[in-house]
Design an enzyme around this catalytic site. Structure first.
Site, PDB file in Angstrom:
ATOM      1  CG  ASP A  26      -1.923   1.329   1.272  1.00 44.94           C
ATOM      2  OD1 ASP A  26      -1.903   1.967   0.314  1.00 44.94           O
ATOM      3  OD2 ASP A  26      -2.590   1.391   2.252  1.00 44.94           O
ATOM      4  NE  ARG A  49      -6.998  15.533  -8.234  1.00 42.86           N
ATOM      5  CZ  ARG A  49      -6.272  16.594  -8.146  1.00 42.86           C
ATOM      6  NH1 ARG A  49      -5.859  17.372  -9.323  1.00 42.86           N
ATOM      7  NH2 ARG A  49      -5.661  16.847  -7.066  1.00 42.86           N
ATOM      8  CE  LYS A  50      -7.868   4.765 -12.590  1.00 40.94           C
ATOM      9  NZ  LYS A  50      -8.863   3.909 -13.187  1.00 40.94           N
TER      10      LYS A  50
END
Lengths: 161, 161
Positions: free
Chosen positions: A66, A124-125
């Site tokens: 993550d 934005r991804k």
């Protein structure tokens, strides 16, 4: 590899994260760097991060994938925008989704290598795929879908950098 | 809810897990219970489990969904087999894959409720879907694909239970 890690550029506000915050003394303080087109993080889990005796806890593996993923997303976006990582406004990402496939038990007591690769940058991804290896064997594969934090939600970014 | 949690039935060998092991004093020691057809776990994260100030670390959320998922898989398999949880051989599951969708920032400083539901039991594989809520709002959804540990890989199971 350069000397300063991705995480060393995070503004203070984003540096309290349990996984990657340099200001979270109880946390993991992972450090990620470019290695060509891949990003790399080396981390040796503390002994308490056990699943069963001798093997690493899956939740820690998810945490490493993550935080290395959002860090890589940030560094990749600076690169794509042609910007240095110490310029304002800061580019930071949050995790929209996380997926981990556990392929082999991961041995505890050795350094783990997490390698990330940008699969997609779109607006934005950013999607980052990672592998987690121990002793040269891939023990887990992961994917993070990371979304850039809007500038107006970054408190006091002008002091940062 | 019954008094004894799923995790209280785990043999010692499986009780060192950072997320759910009653013998891991540095860990989270989560406790899961049946509540009708759903399983439930209440956990209030320690302050260091921060993502950004005021919000819970995503890696912890993944860990809670992971351990609550494998615990639920185990309890569900005992149920499906018509067995009590204190009978041998112990039924334990490992995570094959973990998926988490982060829907809302999860506030730090309040108890979180993780609710699991068995989506599928097929042979040695159990799929558990969970939600993680704070103050009644679902902040994350997760899925664990759990695989039963073969009996011959469980050391000394006859002493356990």
């Amino acid at each position: 590899m350069q000397k300063k890690a991705f995480q060393d550029y995070y503004p203070d506000y984003f540096s309290h994260c349990y996984g990657c915050g340099r200001l979270n003394d109880g946390g993991l303080k992972i450090k990620s760097y470019w290695d060509g087109e891949e990003s790399v993080c080396i981390h040796e889990p503390r002994p308490e991060y056990m699943a069963i005796p001798g093997f690493v806890y899956g939740g820690l593996i998810a945490s490493l994938i993550d935080c290395h993923g959002t860090g890589t997303a940030s560094a990749a976006k600076y690169r794509a925008d042609g910007r240095e990582m110490d310029t304002d406004p800061p580019i930071r990402f949050l995790t929209a989704s996380l997926h981990v496939d556990y392929l082999l038990p991961t041995p505890l007591g050795v350094p783990l290598e997490i390698r990330g690769r940008v699969k997609e940058i779109k607006g934005r991804k950013v999607i980052v795929e990672s592998t987690l290896s121990a002793g040269g064997k891939i023990c887990a594969r992961g994917q993070v879908v990371a979304v850039q934090v809007p500038e107006h939600l970054i408190p006091g970014f002008s002091e940062a950098g």
